[in-house]
Design an enzyme around this catalytic site. Structure first.
Site, PDB file in Angstrom:
ATOM      1  N   HIS A   7       0.837  -1.203   0.000  1.00 20.36           N
ATOM      2  CA  HIS A   7       0.000   0.000   0.000  1.00 20.36           C
ATOM      3  C   HIS A   7       0.875   1.257   0.000  1.00 20.36           C
ATOM      4  O   HIS A   7       1.603   1.504   0.971  1.00 20.36           O
ATOM      5  CB  HIS A   7      -0.897  -0.042   1.242  1.00 20.36           C
ATOM      6  CG  HIS A   7      -1.889   1.065   1.338  1.00 20.36           C
ATOM      7  ND1 HIS A   7      -1.960   1.903   2.425  1.00 20.36           N
ATOM      8  CD2 HIS A   7      -2.873   1.472   0.487  1.00 20.36           C
ATOM      9  CE1 HIS A   7      -2.945   2.768   2.250  1.00 20.36           C
ATOM     10  NE2 HIS A   7      -3.511   2.533   1.083  1.00 20.36           N
ATOM     11  N   ARG A   8       0.810   2.020  -1.092  1.00 17.37           N
ATOM     12  CA  ARG A   8       1.670   3.198  -1.292  1.00 17.37           C
ATOM     13  C   ARG A   8       3.149   2.808  -1.170  1.00 17.37           C
ATOM     14  O   ARG A   8       3.979   3.575  -0.683  1.00 17.37           O
ATOM     15  CB  ARG A   8       1.320   4.332  -0.328  1.00 17.37           C
ATOM     16  CG  ARG A   8      -0.167   4.700  -0.355  1.00 17.37           C
ATOM     17  CD  ARG A   8      -0.508   5.859   0.563  1.00 17.37           C
ATOM     18  NE  ARG A   8      -1.893   5.767   1.010  1.00 17.37           N
ATOM     19  CZ  ARG A   8      -2.433   6.470   1.993  1.00 17.37           C
ATOM     20  NH1 ARG A   8      -1.715   7.366   2.637  1.00 17.37           N
ATOM     21  NH2 ARG A   8      -3.698   6.300   2.341  1.00 17.37           N
ATOM     22  N   GLU A  34       0.927  -0.579  -4.881  1.00 15.90           N
ATOM     23  CA  GLU A  34      -0.258   0.275  -5.058  1.00 15.90           C
ATOM     24  C   GLU A  34       0.163   1.720  -4.910  1.00 15.90           C
ATOM     25  O   GLU A  34       1.064   2.040  -4.121  1.00 15.90           O
ATOM     26  CB  GLU A  34      -1.312  -0.091  -4.009  1.00 15.90           C
ATOM     27  CG  GLU A  34      -2.651   0.624  -4.168  1.00 15.90           C
ATOM     28  CD  GLU A  34      -2.779   1.897  -3.319  1.00 15.90           C
ATOM     29  OE1 GLU A  34      -3.821   2.563  -3.442  1.00 15.90           O
ATOM     30  OE2 GLU A  34      -1.840   2.226  -2.544  1.00 15.90           O
ATOM     31  N   ASP A  36      -1.240   6.163  -5.846  1.00 15.38           N
ATOM     32  CA  ASP A  36      -2.351   7.094  -6.072  1.00 15.38           C
ATOM     33  C   ASP A  36      -1.908   8.147  -7.068  1.00 15.38           C
ATOM     34  O   ASP A  36      -0.749   8.570  -7.053  1.00 15.38           O
ATOM     35  CB  ASP A  36      -2.722   7.813  -4.757  1.00 15.38           C
ATOM     36  CG  ASP A  36      -2.837   6.846  -3.597  1.00 15.38           C
ATOM     37  OD1 ASP A  36      -3.920   6.287  -3.419  1.00 15.38           O
ATOM     38  OD2 ASP A  36      -1.830   6.654  -2.871  1.00 15.38           O
ATOM     39  N   HIS A  49      -0.773  10.829  -2.553  1.00 16.42           N
ATOM     40  CA  HIS A  49      -2.070  10.384  -2.058  1.00 16.42           C
ATOM     41  C   HIS A  49      -3.069  11.512  -1.874  1.00 16.42           C
ATOM     42  O   HIS A  49      -4.198  11.436  -2.334  1.00 16.42           O
ATOM     43  CB  HIS A  49      -1.922   9.627  -0.727  1.00 16.42           C
ATOM     44  CG  HIS A  49      -3.245   9.188  -0.165  1.00 16.42           C
ATOM     45  ND1 HIS A  49      -4.002   9.992   0.672  1.00 16.42           N
ATOM     46  CD2 HIS A  49      -3.960   8.066  -0.358  1.00 16.42           C
ATOM     47  CE1 HIS A  49      -5.126   9.353   0.974  1.00 16.42           C
ATOM     48  NE2 HIS A  49      -5.124   8.185   0.353  1.00 16.42           N
ATOM     49  N   GLU A 108      -4.544   3.940  -7.997  1.00 22.01           N
ATOM     50  CA  GLU A 108      -5.797   4.546  -7.535  1.00 22.01           C
ATOM     51  C   GLU A 108      -5.934   5.948  -8.121  1.00 22.01           C
ATOM     52  O   GLU A 108      -5.113   6.820  -7.862  1.00 22.01           O
ATOM     53  CB  GLU A 108      -5.868   4.616  -6.012  1.00 22.01           C
ATOM     54  CG  GLU A 108      -7.194   5.231  -5.574  1.00 22.01           C
ATOM     55  CD  GLU A 108      -7.392   5.344  -4.070  1.00 22.01           C
ATOM     56  OE1 GLU A 108      -8.293   6.099  -3.662  1.00 22.01           O
ATOM     57  OE2 GLU A 108      -6.655   4.675  -3.313  1.00 22.01           O
ATOM     58  N   LYS A 110      -7.455   9.340  -7.970  1.00 22.60           N
ATOM     59  CA  LYS A 110      -8.075  10.179  -6.951  1.00 22.60           C
ATOM     60  C   LYS A 110      -9.016  11.190  -7.615  1.00 22.60           C
ATOM     61  O   LYS A 110      -8.590  11.943  -8.492  1.00 22.60           O
ATOM     62  CB  LYS A 110      -6.985  10.919  -6.163  1.00 22.60           C
ATOM     63  CG  LYS A 110      -6.211  10.006  -5.225  1.00 22.60           C
ATOM     64  CD  LYS A 110      -7.083   9.530  -4.095  1.00 22.60           C
ATOM     65  CE  LYS A 110      -6.290   8.714  -3.086  1.00 22.60           C
ATOM     66  NZ  LYS A 110      -7.165   8.182  -2.031  1.00 22.60           N
ATOM     67  N   ASP A 228       0.123  -1.746   4.694  1.00 16.86           N
ATOM     68  CA  ASP A 228       1.277  -0.856   4.849  1.00 16.86           C
ATOM     69  C   ASP A 228       2.530  -1.644   5.214  1.00 16.86           C
ATOM     70  O   ASP A 228       3.638  -1.113   5.157  1.00 16.86           O
ATOM     71  CB  ASP A 228       1.011   0.169   5.965  1.00 16.86           C
ATOM     72  CG  ASP A 228      -0.121   1.133   5.623  1.00 16.86           C
ATOM     73  OD1 ASP A 228      -0.391   1.337   4.418  1.00 16.86           O
ATOM     74  OD2 ASP A 228      -0.742   1.675   6.561  1.00 16.86           O
TER      75      ASP A 228
END
Length: 232
Positions: A7-8, A34, A36, A49, A108, A110, A228
């Site tokens: 995640h990120r 992943e 954003d 993000h 993702e 946004k 994370d």
């Protein structure tokens, strides 16, 4: 085995959405990273993000009000720890260049409350240029932008992000052209996984960060988990 999604990057160990974070996610054996995306003032697809730069850089203001050149001057690492000083905001092009044959990416998009007209098309153009169409999935809480992406490029995989228990999750996926459900992890139940799999739809919850939750989701048979801490 369940796929590990960083995640990120590896946000629990490094400043999110930076090269340091993505590199670490790979070292920690993430199967997918992943990230954003937003658009800069001059229309570049950038990896960050929040709608604003304040939390994760030494700058101030909205991403949409800063040019790529201005965004590139910001330090995106020092806030997390001095050893990360000098990390920069990446463009999606830079991330895809790095990911290449190394690792697939979940992107993702946004949108809301600030909307970025054209972000789906720009993202798809970059995926085509880097030959990553079949090694990427687009995800969003804005299911309209996913539907738009699917209309622009039928080959792209999309997944709907949401937080809650949907009465008709498969209907929601179908409406967006999605092959995957990305619910907040507390809302994943065994019957959701069963229903999704019966319809050929994957279940990819986010973002549990403790072993008990990870084990419970794994036992339900989810397809991937965003966390994370990919090392968990």
């Amino acid at each position: 085995p369940v796929m590990r999604v960083g995640h990120r990057g590896a946000r629990g160990h490094a400043p999110e959405n930076t090269m340091a974070s993505f590199e670490l996610a790979l070292q920690l054996k993430a199967d997918v990273v992943e990230t954003d995306v937003h658009l800069s003032k001059d229309g570049e697809v950038v990896v960050i993000h929040d709608h604003a730069v304040d939390r994760t850089t030494d700058g101030h203001g909205f991403v949409k009000d800063l040019t790529l050149a201005e965004l590139k001057k910001l330090d995106a690492g020092r806030w997390y720890g001095d050893q990360f000083a000098g990390e920069r905001i990446l463009t999606l092009a830079e991330l895809l260049q790095w990911a290449g044959s190394r690792v697939p990416v979940a992107i993702e998009i946004k949108n809301g409350p600030i909307y970025y007209p054209g972000i789906a098309k720009k993202t798809i153009t970059l995926l085509r240029e880097h030959e990553m169409l079949d090694r990427a999935i687009l995800i969003s809480f804005d299911h309209f932008v996913l539907r738009e992406a699917k209309m622009l490029e039928p080959r792209i995989a999309v997944g709907i992000l949401y937080a809650g228990r949907l009465v008709d999750p498969i209907g929601a996926a179908r409406a967006a052209g999605a092959v995957a459900l990305h619910p907040a992890w507390p809302y994943v139940t065994p019957d959701l996984v069963e229903t999704a799999h019966a319809s050929g739809v994957a279940v990819s919850p986010w973002c549990p960060n403790d072993v008990a939750a990870l084990r419970a989701l794994d036992a339900m048979g989810v397809d991937s988990i965003g966390t994370d801490y990919p090392d968990l």
